[in-house]
Design a protein around this motif. Structure first.
Motif, PDB file in Angstrom:
ATOM      1  N   ILE A   6       0.866  -1.179   0.000  1.00 17.60           N
ATOM      2  CA  ILE A   6       0.000   0.000   0.000  1.00 17.60           C
ATOM      3  C   ILE A   6       0.901   1.226   0.000  1.00 17.60           C
ATOM      4  O   ILE A   6       1.812   1.313   0.818  1.00 17.60           O
ATOM      5  CB  ILE A   6      -0.892   0.003   1.253  1.00 17.60           C
ATOM      6  CG1 ILE A   6      -1.891  -1.154   1.187  1.00 17.60           C
ATOM      7  CG2 ILE A   6      -1.623   1.334   1.414  1.00 17.60           C
ATOM      8  CD1 ILE A   6      -2.579  -1.437   2.503  1.00 17.60           C
ATOM      9  N   VAL A   8       0.809   5.317   0.337  1.00 16.83           N
ATOM     10  CA  VAL A   8      -0.012   6.462   0.730  1.00 16.83           C
ATOM     11  C   VAL A   8       0.784   7.726   0.433  1.00 16.83           C
ATOM     12  O   VAL A   8       1.904   7.889   0.922  1.00 16.83           O
ATOM     13  CB  VAL A   8      -0.365   6.388   2.230  1.00 16.83           C
ATOM     14  CG1 VAL A   8      -1.146   7.615   2.671  1.00 16.83           C
ATOM     15  CG2 VAL A   8      -1.158   5.124   2.527  1.00 16.83           C
ATOM     16  N   CYS A  63      -7.178   0.951   4.416  1.00 17.93           N
ATOM     17  CA  CYS A  63      -6.670   2.279   4.063  1.00 17.93           C
ATOM     18  C   CYS A  63      -7.666   3.340   4.513  1.00 17.93           C
ATOM     19  O   CYS A  63      -7.288   4.338   5.125  1.00 17.93           O
ATOM     20  CB  CYS A  63      -6.469   2.393   2.563  1.00 17.93           C
ATOM     21  SG  CYS A  63      -5.064   1.457   1.987  1.00 17.93           S
ATOM     22  N   ALA A  68      -4.678   5.555   5.815  1.00 21.77           N
ATOM     23  CA  ALA A  68      -4.587   6.833   5.107  1.00 21.77           C
ATOM     24  C   ALA A  68      -5.608   7.805   5.681  1.00 21.77           C
ATOM     25  O   ALA A  68      -6.663   7.401   6.173  1.00 21.77           O
ATOM     26  CB  ALA A  68      -4.843   6.622   3.615  1.00 21.77           C
ATOM     27  N   THR A  70      -7.952  10.138   4.227  1.00 18.45           N
ATOM     28  CA  THR A  70      -8.419  10.375   2.848  1.00 18.45           C
ATOM     29  C   THR A  70      -8.792  11.830   2.577  1.00 18.45           C
ATOM     30  O   THR A  70      -9.068  12.187   1.442  1.00 18.45           O
ATOM     31  CB  THR A  70      -9.614   9.460   2.507  1.00 18.45           C
ATOM     32  OG1 THR A  70     -10.610   9.642   3.516  1.00 18.45           O
ATOM     33  CG2 THR A  70      -9.200   8.015   2.449  1.00 18.45           C
ATOM     34  N   GLU A  73      -4.859  12.551   1.798  1.00 19.26           N
ATOM     35  CA  GLU A  73      -3.957  11.549   1.222  1.00 19.26           C
ATOM     36  C   GLU A  73      -4.655  10.652   0.201  1.00 19.26           C
ATOM     37  O   GLU A  73      -5.844  10.342   0.352  1.00 19.26           O
ATOM     38  CB  GLU A  73      -3.362  10.669   2.336  1.00 19.26           C
ATOM     39  CG  GLU A  73      -2.379  11.412   3.239  1.00 19.26           C
ATOM     40  CD  GLU A  73      -1.934  10.599   4.450  1.00 19.26           C
ATOM     41  OE1 GLU A  73      -0.788  10.766   4.887  1.00 19.26           O
ATOM     42  OE2 GLU A  73      -2.735   9.785   4.966  1.00 19.26           O
ATOM     43  N   ASN A  74      -3.902  10.243  -0.805  1.00 16.62           N
ATOM     44  CA  ASN A  74      -4.337   9.216  -1.753  1.00 16.62           C
ATOM     45  C   ASN A  74      -3.668   7.905  -1.390  1.00 16.62           C
ATOM     46  O   ASN A  74      -2.589   7.909  -0.802  1.00 16.62           O
ATOM     47  CB  ASN A  74      -3.895   9.574  -3.170  1.00 16.62           C
ATOM     48  CG  ASN A  74      -4.618  10.775  -3.711  1.00 16.62           C
ATOM     49  OD1 ASN A  74      -5.813  10.946  -3.487  1.00 16.62           O
ATOM     50  ND2 ASN A  74      -3.892  11.620  -4.427  1.00 16.62           N
ATOM     51  N   TYR A  75      -4.290   6.789  -1.766  1.00 18.69           N
ATOM     52  CA  TYR A  75      -3.601   5.513  -1.560  1.00 18.69           C
ATOM     53  C   TYR A  75      -3.753   4.616  -2.778  1.00 18.69           C
ATOM     54  O   TYR A  75      -4.717   4.735  -3.524  1.00 18.69           O
ATOM     55  CB  TYR A  75      -4.107   4.805  -0.296  1.00 18.69           C
ATOM     56  CG  TYR A  75      -5.589   4.500  -0.283  1.00 18.69           C
ATOM     57  CD1 TYR A  75      -6.470   5.352   0.346  1.00 18.69           C
ATOM     58  CD2 TYR A  75      -6.097   3.357  -0.901  1.00 18.69           C
ATOM     59  CE1 TYR A  75      -7.829   5.095   0.370  1.00 18.69           C
ATOM     60  CE2 TYR A  75      -7.450   3.088  -0.873  1.00 18.69           C
ATOM     61  CZ  TYR A  75      -8.313   3.958  -0.240  1.00 18.69           C
ATOM     62  OH  TYR A  75      -9.666   3.688  -0.229  1.00 18.69           O
TER      63      TYR A  75
END
Lengths: 80, 80
Positions: A6, A8, A63, A68, A70, A73-75
């Protein structure tokens, strides 16, 4: 067992003071031509079982709930 | 401009208390079947110019000098 990675990263437009500090440090070390540096996080997760679709759904859920933020942040989830 | 991603992960055998904490937190959130979790860092770096070989050499040098602690960490450089 399924192994997943993953990643992030901060969304575009979110300030990244840590990345800026690294940019400055690279310049101070003599590296020229370094543009923007952005720092993110990576999680290597092992999941029991062989159902890749279920694992991916579960990882996306992790996530959203824990790994993360959100809002900023993007994951991405990659299954090996 | 060349965009590169550097991933820095702990070497095998190096304790990762942060990863262990995440593992525990995922269990507490009800995710079952989660094995080992290891946390690492990712750096997205932009380099001026179009010479990919020179950029890769420079990025590896950055890892050795600043971005990774090669005693306990591995790094990979990927050029987009």
């Amino acid at each position: 067992m399924i192994k997943a990675r993953i990643v992030v990263t901060l969304k575009n437009g979110v300030l990244d003071p840590q990345g800026k500090a690294i940019e400055g440090a690279l310049g101070a070390l003599g590296f020229s031509g370094v543009g923007a540096v952005r720092q993110g996080k990576v999680f290597d997760v092992e999941i029991d079982g062989e159902d890749r679709a279920a694992a991916e759904a579960s990882l996306r859920d992790m996530c959203a709930k824990l790994l993360a933020n959100t809002v900023i942040e993007n994951y991405t989830v990659e299954i090996a």
